[in-house]
Design an enzyme around this catalytic site. Sequence first.
Site, PDB file in Angstrom:
ATOM      1  N   SER A 131     -84.947  59.994  61.246  1.00  0.00           N
ATOM      2  CA  SER A 131     -85.971  59.164  61.877  1.00  0.00           C
ATOM      3  C   SER A 131     -85.411  57.598  61.459  1.00  0.00           C
ATOM      4  O   SER A 131     -85.520  57.443  60.262  1.00  0.00           O
ATOM      5  CB  SER A 131     -87.428  59.536  61.251  1.00  0.00           C
ATOM      6  OG  SER A 131     -88.312  58.240  61.623  1.00  0.00           O
ATOM      7  N   HIS A 148     -84.447  60.534  66.014  1.00  0.00           N
ATOM      8  CA  HIS A 148     -85.928  60.486  66.346  1.00  0.00           C
ATOM      9  C   HIS A 148     -86.217  59.047  66.079  1.00  0.00           C
ATOM     10  O   HIS A 148     -86.080  58.491  65.111  1.00  0.00           O
ATOM     11  CB  HIS A 148     -86.420  61.350  65.111  1.00  0.00           C
ATOM     12  CG  HIS A 148     -88.114  61.807  65.181  1.00  0.00           C
ATOM     13  ND1 HIS A 148     -88.499  62.306  66.181  1.00  0.00           N
ATOM     14  CD2 HIS A 148     -88.786  60.893  64.724  1.00  0.00           C
ATOM     15  CE1 HIS A 148     -89.797  62.471  65.961  1.00  0.00           C
ATOM     16  NE2 HIS A 148     -90.248  61.595  65.259  1.00  0.00           N
ATOM     17  N   HIS A 151     -90.843  59.737  70.083  1.00  0.00           N
ATOM     18  CA  HIS A 151     -92.231  60.059  69.515  1.00  0.00           C
ATOM     19  C   HIS A 151     -93.222  59.157  69.755  1.00  0.00           C
ATOM     20  O   HIS A 151     -93.184  58.037  69.175  1.00  0.00           O
ATOM     21  CB  HIS A 151     -92.136  60.645  67.950  1.00  0.00           C
ATOM     22  CG  HIS A 151     -93.258  60.973  67.465  1.00  0.00           C
ATOM     23  ND1 HIS A 151     -93.637  61.141  65.973  1.00  0.00           N
ATOM     24  CD2 HIS A 151     -94.448  61.061  67.931  1.00  0.00           C
ATOM     25  CE1 HIS A 151     -94.741  61.549  65.659  1.00  0.00           C
ATOM     26  NE2 HIS A 151     -95.289  61.527  66.750  1.00  0.00           N
ATOM     27  N   MET A 163     -97.270  67.712  63.121  1.00  0.00           N
ATOM     28  CA  MET A 163     -96.892  66.437  61.939  1.00  0.00           C
ATOM     29  C   MET A 163     -97.244  67.476  60.486  1.00  0.00           C
ATOM     30  O   MET A 163     -98.319  68.195  60.412  1.00  0.00           O
ATOM     31  CB  MET A 163     -98.190  65.660  62.133  1.00  0.00           C
ATOM     32  CG  MET A 163     -97.960  64.851  63.687  1.00  0.00           C
ATOM     33  SD  MET A 163     -96.135  63.907  63.417  1.00  0.00           S
ATOM     34  CE  MET A 163     -96.328  62.869  62.116  1.00  0.00           C
ATOM     35  N   GLY A 206     -98.006  57.197  61.359  1.00  0.00           N
ATOM     36  CA  GLY A 206     -98.340  56.177  61.111  1.00  0.00           C
ATOM     37  C   GLY A 206     -97.048  55.094  60.298  1.00  0.00           C
ATOM     38  O   GLY A 206     -97.006  54.206  60.524  1.00  0.00           O
ATOM     39  N   PHE A 207     -96.742  56.117  59.252  1.00  0.00           N
ATOM     40  CA  PHE A 207     -95.768  55.450  57.979  1.00  0.00           C
ATOM     41  C   PHE A 207     -95.032  56.529  57.649  1.00  0.00           C
ATOM     42  O   PHE A 207     -95.008  57.702  57.814  1.00  0.00           O
ATOM     43  CB  PHE A 207     -96.753  54.935  57.077  1.00  0.00           C
ATOM     44  CG  PHE A 207     -97.807  54.043  57.061  1.00  0.00           C
ATOM     45  CD1 PHE A 207     -97.642  52.637  57.459  1.00  0.00           C
ATOM     46  CD2 PHE A 207     -98.951  54.559  57.667  1.00  0.00           C
ATOM     47  CE1 PHE A 207     -98.504  51.840  57.885  1.00  0.00           C
ATOM     48  CE2 PHE A 207     -99.953  53.769  58.109  1.00  0.00           C
ATOM     49  CZ  PHE A 207     -99.707  52.438  57.968  1.00  0.00           C
ATOM     50  N   GLY A 242     -92.497  57.919  54.449  1.00  0.00           N
ATOM     51  CA  GLY A 242     -92.386  57.998  53.052  1.00  0.00           C
ATOM     52  C   GLY A 242     -93.938  58.568  52.526  1.00  0.00           C
ATOM     53  O   GLY A 242     -93.988  58.371  51.298  1.00  0.00           O
ATOM     54  N   GLY A 291     -92.389  63.889  55.529  1.00  0.00           N
ATOM     55  CA  GLY A 291     -92.440  64.171  53.927  1.00  0.00           C
ATOM     56  C   GLY A 291     -91.695  65.394  53.755  1.00  0.00           C
ATOM     57  O   GLY A 291     -91.699  65.805  52.893  1.00  0.00           O
ATOM     58  N   SER A 332     -87.204  58.695  55.622  1.00  0.00           N
ATOM     59  CA  SER A 332     -87.166  57.918  54.155  1.00  0.00           C
ATOM     60  C   SER A 332     -86.083  58.771  53.384  1.00  0.00           C
ATOM     61  O   SER A 332     -85.266  58.243  52.610  1.00  0.00           O
ATOM     62  CB  SER A 332     -88.387  57.795  53.436  1.00  0.00           C
ATOM     63  OG  SER A 332     -89.124  59.101  53.152  1.00  0.00           O
TER      64      SER A 332
HETATM   65  C1  DX5 Z   1     -94.296  59.257  60.852  1.00  0.00           C
HETATM   66  C2  DX5 Z   1     -93.097  59.399  61.792  1.00  0.00           C
HETATM   67  C3  DX5 Z   1     -92.032  59.882  61.148  1.00  0.00           C
HETATM   68  C4  DX5 Z   1     -91.649  59.246  59.998  1.00  0.00           C
HETATM   69  C5  DX5 Z   1     -91.078  60.409  59.002  1.00  0.00           C
HETATM   70  O1  DX5 Z   1     -95.672  58.709  61.565  1.00  0.00           O
HETATM   71  O2  DX5 Z   1     -93.741  60.119  62.843  1.00  0.00           O
HETATM   72  O3  DX5 Z   1     -91.075  60.385  62.233  1.00  0.00           O
HETATM   73  O4  DX5 Z   1     -90.344  58.481  60.226  1.00  0.00           O
HETATM   74  O5  DX5 Z   1     -90.699  59.766  57.802  1.00  0.00           O
HETATM   75  P1  DX5 Z   1     -90.467  60.541  56.355  1.00  0.00           P
HETATM   76  O6  DX5 Z   1     -89.493  61.531  56.594  1.00  0.00           O
HETATM   77  O7  DX5 Z   1     -90.113  59.343  55.455  1.00  0.00           O
HETATM   78  O8  DX5 Z   1     -91.896  60.997  56.147  1.00  0.00           O
HETATM   79 ZN    ZN Z   2     -92.074  60.891  64.159  1.00  0.00          ZN
END
Ligand code: DX5
Ligand code: ZN
Length: 224
Positions: A7, A32, A65, A136, A141-142, A144, A176, A197
């Site tokens: 991603s 992604h 996504h 999910m 939203g974020f 890491g 994660g 991340s």
């Molecule tokens: C979160 C995103 C993810 C994100 C995953 O809302 O949908 O695709 O990039 O990032 P990591 O692998 O850092 O959790």
């Molecule tokens: Zn995603």
Amino acid sequence: MIEILPSILSADFTRLGEQIAQVERAGVSMLHLDIMDGHFVPNLTIGPPVVKSIRKATKLILDVHLMVSDPDKYAPVFIEAGADQVLVHQEAATHLDRTIRMIQSEGAKAGVVLNPATPVSMLEDVLHIADYVLIMSVNPGFGGQRFIPNALNKVRQLDARRRELGLPLPIEIDGGVSLENIADVVRAGVNWVVTGSSVFHSSDPEATVRAMQKAAREATSVQV
Ligand code: DX5
Ligand code: ZN
């Protein structure tokens, strides 16, 4: 065969092409892309012009996504920009059946996404038309964030259901995932692993993807 989907959310956007080339060298087939509208999720990311540029820079399958409140409005826009696969949240689509069919009629694969608080049973009536399902493992939203372990129970439930129905439905997971937990994730039944991340905050993204591919292979190989 387990697929690792980097991603780019955690990539260095000042050298995005280079970062994409690094994960391409590890042999991934999909990338992604996280689209956030600041409304469905509390963050904003990239729009169609960036997806268009990425489309020109790589032949990888673009897995887009949509974390947006109006997926019906934006799915065609991102397909036009170069998305091969579009993921729509069950929680954002009022008429999910129609949205899935619309994405497919626009020429893309349609994936459906479940937030951590949404049960697998919510997808029961679209499992036979969706091309794949994303569970999910963080609240979207974020990048890491910490992996929510209950996602594994949902993957197991969905894996059991697709077997019962005889559906060749790939299961994707997002959020994660790292070298520490990828074995548990694939043993639960995940086919496609999104990772942001862990890859792009590492000193060598290519090597990290290769290490994750190896860990996934070892976790799924028959133990003797
Ligand atoms: C979160 C995103 C993810 C994100 C995953 O809302 O949908 O695709 O990039 O990032 P990591 O692998 O850092 O959790
Ligand atoms: Zn995603």
